[in-house]
Scaffold this motif. Structure first.
Motif, short mmCIF file in Angstrom:
data_model
loop_
_atom_site.label_atom_id
_atom_site.label_comp_id
_atom_site.label_asym_id
_atom_site.label_seq_id
_atom_site.Cartn_x
_atom_site.Cartn_y
_atom_site.Cartn_z
N ARG A 1 0.84 -1.19 0.00
CA ARG A 1 0.00 0.00 0.00
C ARG A 1 0.88 1.24 0.00
NH1 ARG A 1 -5.36 0.67 0.75
NH2 ARG A 1 -5.57 -1.55 1.17
N LEU A 2 0.54 2.19 -0.88
CA LEU A 2 1.36 3.38 -1.06
C LEU A 2 0.93 4.49 -0.11
CD1 LEU A 2 1.19 3.41 -4.97
CD2 LEU A 2 2.98 2.42 -3.55
N ALA A 3 1.90 5.25 0.36
CA ALA A 3 1.59 6.42 1.18
C ALA A 3 1.08 7.54 0.28
CB ALA A 3 2.84 6.87 1.93
N VAL A 4 0.07 8.26 0.72
CA VAL A 4 -0.53 9.34 -0.06
C VAL A 4 -0.19 10.68 0.60
CG1 VAL A 4 -2.64 10.31 -1.03
CG2 VAL A 4 -2.42 7.84 -0.73
N SER A 5 0.43 11.56 -0.15
CA SER A 5 0.74 12.89 0.38
C SER A 5 -0.55 13.69 0.54
CB SER A 5 1.67 13.63 -0.59
OG SER A 5 2.84 12.90 -0.79
N PRO A 6 -0.62 14.60 1.50
CA PRO A 6 -1.81 15.43 1.66
C PRO A 6 -2.10 16.21 0.37
CG PRO A 6 -0.37 15.67 3.56
CD PRO A 6 0.39 14.88 2.54
N SER A 7 -3.36 16.45 0.11
CA SER A 7 -3.76 17.12 -1.13
C SER A 7 -3.19 18.54 -1.23
CB SER A 7 -5.28 17.16 -1.25
OG SER A 7 -5.84 17.93 -0.20
N GLY A 66 7.47 4.27 -3.63
CA GLY A 66 6.35 3.76 -2.81
C GLY A 66 5.46 4.87 -2.31
N ARG A 67 5.33 5.93 -3.10
CA ARG A 67 4.59 7.10 -2.62
C ARG A 67 3.72 7.69 -3.73
NH1 ARG A 67 5.27 9.66 1.92
NH2 ARG A 67 4.50 11.79 2.18
N ILE A 68 2.55 8.20 -3.36
CA ILE A 68 1.69 8.95 -4.27
C ILE A 68 1.90 10.42 -3.93
CG2 ILE A 68 -0.67 9.36 -5.03
CD1 ILE A 68 -1.33 6.51 -4.08
N THR A 69 2.44 11.17 -4.85
CA THR A 69 2.91 12.51 -4.56
C THR A 69 2.52 13.49 -5.65
OG1 THR A 69 4.92 13.83 -4.14
CG2 THR A 69 5.14 11.99 -5.65
N GLY A 70 2.62 14.78 -5.35
CA GLY A 70 2.33 15.81 -6.35
C GLY A 70 3.54 16.21 -7.16
N TRP A 71 4.71 15.64 -6.87
CA TRP A 71 5.93 16.02 -7.58
C TRP A 71 6.05 15.30 -8.91
CZ3 TRP A 71 8.71 20.06 -6.06
CH2 TRP A 71 8.57 20.49 -4.74
N ARG A 72 6.39 16.06 -9.93
CA ARG A 72 6.62 15.49 -11.27
C ARG A 72 8.10 15.57 -11.60
NH1 ARG A 72 6.78 17.27 -16.76
NH2 ARG A 72 6.59 19.46 -16.12
N VAL A 73 8.63 14.48 -12.12
CA VAL A 73 10.04 14.45 -12.50
C VAL A 73 10.18 15.03 -13.91
CG1 VAL A 73 12.07 13.00 -12.87
CG2 VAL A 73 10.43 12.41 -11.08
N GLU A 74 10.85 16.17 -14.02
CA GLU A 74 11.07 16.77 -15.33
C GLU A 74 12.32 16.20 -16.00
OE1 GLU A 74 11.27 20.99 -15.09
OE2 GLU A 74 9.15 21.24 -14.74
N ARG A 75 13.35 16.01 -15.18
CA ARG A 75 14.61 15.51 -15.70
C ARG A 75 15.33 14.81 -14.57
NH1 ARG A 75 18.59 20.06 -17.10
NH2 ARG A 75 19.11 19.82 -14.90
N ALA A 76 15.95 13.69 -14.86
CA ALA A 76 16.63 12.96 -13.80
C ALA A 76 17.75 12.11 -14.36
CB ALA A 76 15.63 12.07 -13.05
N ARG A 77 18.78 11.98 -13.56
CA ARG A 77 19.83 11.02 -13.78
C ARG A 77 20.33 10.60 -12.39
NH1 ARG A 77 25.24 14.38 -15.47
NH2 ARG A 77 24.92 16.18 -14.11
N VAL A 78 21.22 9.66 -12.34
CA VAL A 78 21.66 9.17 -11.05
C VAL A 78 22.35 10.30 -10.29
CG1 VAL A 78 23.14 7.52 -9.86
CG2 VAL A 78 21.91 6.83 -11.91
N GLY A 79 21.83 10.59 -9.10
CA GLY A 79 22.41 11.64 -8.27
C GLY A 79 21.93 13.03 -8.59
#
Length: 851
Positions: free
Chosen positions: A98-104, A121-134
């Protein structure tokens, strides 16, 4: 739109408004995104791998859109999976997932729409625009024009262990973070970001847009058009110019009425008023733009420099292993409560202040207290956050966590100190103010001889505006460079004063010598050889990591001795240890320990003890069964870089180098001779160290004192410049002007070079400003130069000085790129890439699907 079956008249309605979207409408169940039903619905729906995002829309008909990638998943199969989960047929298979849900509130945009995505393991409002290791760039619409939320995030990231660089932007709703995945994962960072947003009141009003630079930039081409091509725009350009000049008028008013002095702002306001009065709008607009750009650049550099300063010190662990129902659960420290029991093992940092309820551990408290020898802690003993367990395992009952811990309070002191000192970084403003009266006098002369236009040109050719911004900018850039090089400069004035230092006074213990002693003579007894005595002592201490144990183990390794295995060790606090080795009982410790154990000291060892005492050394005894096997002399170990540092100081013009110590005369004198010191002070009581600093100052010397102990605090305060080493006592690091973040002296000569580079940088800025402006003043009197030429030369000179001021940032960027490259190589070698890449790929896929 295709409608699906409804679950009764009052039940939810399912529809398909577009490709890859399943909409569920229900006024009764989805009215409040944070109610239990809505949260359970989200947790269940997001267990479906195909569902990558959810959008909750308020209104008369509240709805939730479940988004999936229709190119990868068929709608029918997604619906079947959802039906199985909601009916309970598949729910038992997903227990524990079961995933943790961030407050609305952490995911709601300006229109009230809540946008959730799955991250780890989380439901969040953050969107990943760009990512690499670190490295990751995250966005969240909740940040839009709410600087207070960005500041809350920065406060969290500032002290977060593993986060190396961060930047927030409320206008772009963006957070960029660079981190070390060996210390913290991307999922943990997102959890901390959510907690920061949830724990901060969200302002109802949006921040006012900072349009100053934008308007200044627009006013220049409009003024050019008005003057050169479209005179009808003159009123508009004049109004824009007047608006952009307001900061100069406000600054002048403050300087005159509150500070009772004539500052550079007074000159700027006179020039601006003259430009308005004489219709010289284009030169005035260019002047206002240059002033605005300079202020913007200084603010940005100051912000980056502060982050570098505060990020280099005071990082705190943010997660702990909580013991709950005999299970270990990793939990954020902020969620710990008083009385919770956590587990801390060998090599881990203690995350809280608390009391040991079970276990035994050797704890290195050096970073907090300055104690050289790790302390043994058992049941009932107090432990502190940021101390390191070097051996053993303990269960700790939480007393204080997070910002309440002793370590965090020290970091907060440093935060306040750095913030205060940055307000008075450099004498640039003082130098700029000195130029005001001569410039006014030259302007008055010009007014009387060549008229208002020439007078305005002379007043605008002031020497102060550029240096007022260039000097602090050079200081801030240099502070950032120092932080990047592992040197924390808490007071920028120390860099100025270092250039004038001619005397360096070293505290001996812990500064010129290392924590770990070295083994000198080995005196054998009762038929045992010195090699046997060392072998037994090193074997007995092999499970420990305190300085004496490390000295024994290092010597055994040098001698090529293979250590035998040991049986259960009994450690007796304050005396020594008793251990079984190859069927023999080995005891290692002080003379007092062996005497209490009934082991007699032989005459040859007695003589060696007396000699060692006269020379300022100590000895550790080794007993084999019930007789003395030998004694090993422990000597202070001089830092390997000490001799090179002394040579480097000489090469840089330091005329007088001395040692001060509470030790006896003989060892202090030997060390002074060994390193080529000019002077030494031995057997000095702690309270007298400051007197010796004052004595050197009365001789006309500018003194830099380097120390690391509680008894050095007054001397650190008395010295012209004071330096402490990382790992020193907290009072030493609080008092010192400069803290080396590495436990050694290797940065001392480099710091002197940086300070002198700063001095040269400011001198170069002066030349860049003085020469063009002086020529312009001469030209105003002899060649009829007007306001336009004055603005051109003055601002080109100022921009050149600003560019010169930020030159140290190029070194910072190069060092950062090199650090990043080395970290990626280490991560790849350590196998971190594969694990972290999986989480990043999943997050990016979720973001793409939600688009």
């Amino acid at each position: 739109m295709h409608s699906g079956p409804a679950a009764g008249k009052a039940g939810p309605k399912v529809s398909f408004p577009g490709a890859g979207v399943i909409r569920v409408e229900s006024a009764g169940f989805l009215g409040a995104p944070d109610n239990d039903f809505c949260r359970r619905f989200l947790q269940t729906a997001m267990l479906t791998p195909a569902i990558e995002a959810a959008v909750i829309a308020p209104g008369d008909k509240p709805s939730i859109d479940l988004c999936f990638n229709e190119k990868r998943y068929r709608r029918k199969s997604v619906l079947a999976r959802l039906a199985a989960l909601f009916s309970g047929r598949a729910q038992h298979q997903e227990e524990g997932k079961r995933l943790a849900v961030s407050p609305s509130t952490t995911a709601r945009d300006g229109k009230g729409i809540v946008r959730y995505r799955r991250f780890g393991g989380r439901i969040t409002g953050w969107r990943v625009e760009r990512a690499r290791v670190g490295s990751a760039r995250l966005s969240n619409p909740v940040l839009y024009r709410k600087r207070v939320l960005c500041e809350a995030i920065e406060r969290e990231l500032m002290s977060l262990l593993g986060v190396q660089r961060y930047e927030t932007c409320s206008l772009k709703c963006r957070v960029e973070i660079e981190y070390d995945p060996r210390q913290i994962s991307a999922a943990q960072i997102v959890e901390i970001l959510d907690e920061a947003l949830a724990g901060t009141p969200h302002p109802k009003k949006l921040d006012k847009l900072d349009r100053e630079l934008m308007i200044c930039s627009a006013s220049v081409p409009i003024a050019a058009l008005a003057q050169l091509a479209a005179p009808a725009l003159t009123p508009v350009s004049a109004a824009l110019f007047a608006y952009t000049a307001l900061p100069s008028f406000k600054g002048a008013w403050k300087v005159v009425t509150e500070e009772r002095r004539l500052g550079v702002d007074v000159l700027d306001s006179i020039v601006v008023g003259s430009c308005l009065a004489t219709g010289q709008v284009l030169p005035g607009a260019i002047l206002s733009w240059c002033l605005c750009f300079g202020r913007h650049l200084v603010r940005r550099t100051e912000d980056n420099s502060k982050k570098a300063l505060l990020g280099a010190f005071g990082k705190q662990p943010r997660f702990a292993w909580l013991l709950q129902n005999d299970q270990e659960i990793e939990i954020a420290i902020d969620k710990l409560r008083k009385g919770d029991v956590i587990i801390v093992r060998t090599g881990e940092v203690t995350p809280v202040d608390g009391v040991i309820v079970d276990g035994l551990a050797m704890i290195d408290q050096h970073a907090l207290t300055g104690e050289a020898t790790p302390a043994e802690k058992g049941i009932g003993d107090q432990v502190f956050a940021s101390t390191v367990v070097v051996g053993g395992t303990m269960r700790v009952a939480v007393e204080k966590s997070g910002g309440e811990t002793a370590s965090s309070r020290i970091a907060q002191i440093l935060n306040n100190t750095a913030g205060y000192k940055l307000a008075s970084q450099h004498e640039g403003e003082r130098l700029a103010d000195k130029a005001v009266v001569p410039t006014l006098a030259a302007g008055a002369l010009a007014l009387a001889t060549i008229g208002p236009n020439g007078a305005t040109a002379v007043l605008n050719s002031d020497m102060g505006t550029g240096i007022r911004m260039a000097a602090p900018l050079a200081m801030l850039s240099t502070l950032a460079l120092c932080a990047q090089r592992g040197v924390l400069v808490k007071d920028g004035r120390a860099l100025d004063l270092l250039c004038g230092v001619d005397t360096v006074l070293f505290d001996k213990t812990g500064t010129l010598t290392r924590e770990r002693p070295e083994i000198g003579r080995i005196v054998s007894a009762n038929g045992f050889t010195s090699r046997q005595a060392l072998r037994f002592a090193a074997a007995a201490e092999s499970r420990f990591h305190h300085p004496i144990a490390l000295a024994l183990l290092h010597k055994a390794e040098e001698e090529g001795i293979d250590l035998p295995s040991t049986d259960a060790t009994q450690y007796k606090v304050g005396f020594g240890i008793s251990v079984g080795v190859e069927g023999r009982r080995i005891r290692v410790g002080s003379r007092r320990f062996l005497e209490t154990e009934g082991v007699a000291v032989t005459p040859e060892v007695e003589a060696a003890l007396d000699e060692a005492h006269r020379e300022g050394h100590t000895m550790v005894m080794v007993a084999v069964d019930d007789v003395l096997g030998g004694a090993l002399e422990l000597r202070a170990s001089v830092r390997p870089e000490a001799a090179q540092i002394v040579t480097g100081l000489r090469a840089r013009g330091v005329k007088h180098i001395a040692i001060i110590s509470g030790d006896q005369e003989a060892p202090t004198r030997r060390l002074a001779e060994q390193l080529g010191m000019d002077r030494y002070f031995a057997q000095v009581l702690p309270a007298e160290k400051a007197d010796y600093v004052e004595k050197l100052q009365r001789e006309g010397r500018s003194v830099c004192f380097i120390g690391d102990g509680v008894n050095d605090a007054i001397a650190l305060k008395k010295a012209n410049v004071s330096i402490s080493l990382r790992g020193a006592t907290s009072i030493a690091t609080d008092t010192a002007h400069v803290v080396f973040m590495e436990p050694g002296l290797g940065k001392l000569c480099e710091l002197l070079d940086i300070a002198r580079d700063l001095e040269r940088n400011v001198q170069t800025s002066w030349i860049l400003i003085l020469v063009p402006n002086a020529l312009c003043i001469v030209g105003a009197f002899t060649l009829g130069f007007g306001v336009g030429m004055s603005v051109l030369t003055n601002n080109i000179a100022a921009l050149g000085a600003l560019a010169n001021g930020v030159r140290p940032m190029r070194k910072v960027a190069a060092l950062e790129a090199e650090r990043r490259r080395l970290m990626e190589m280490q991560l790849e070698a350590g196998g971190f890439f594969s694990k972290e890449c999986e989480a990043i790929e999943e997050a990016l896929e979720t973001a793409r699907a939600a688009e």
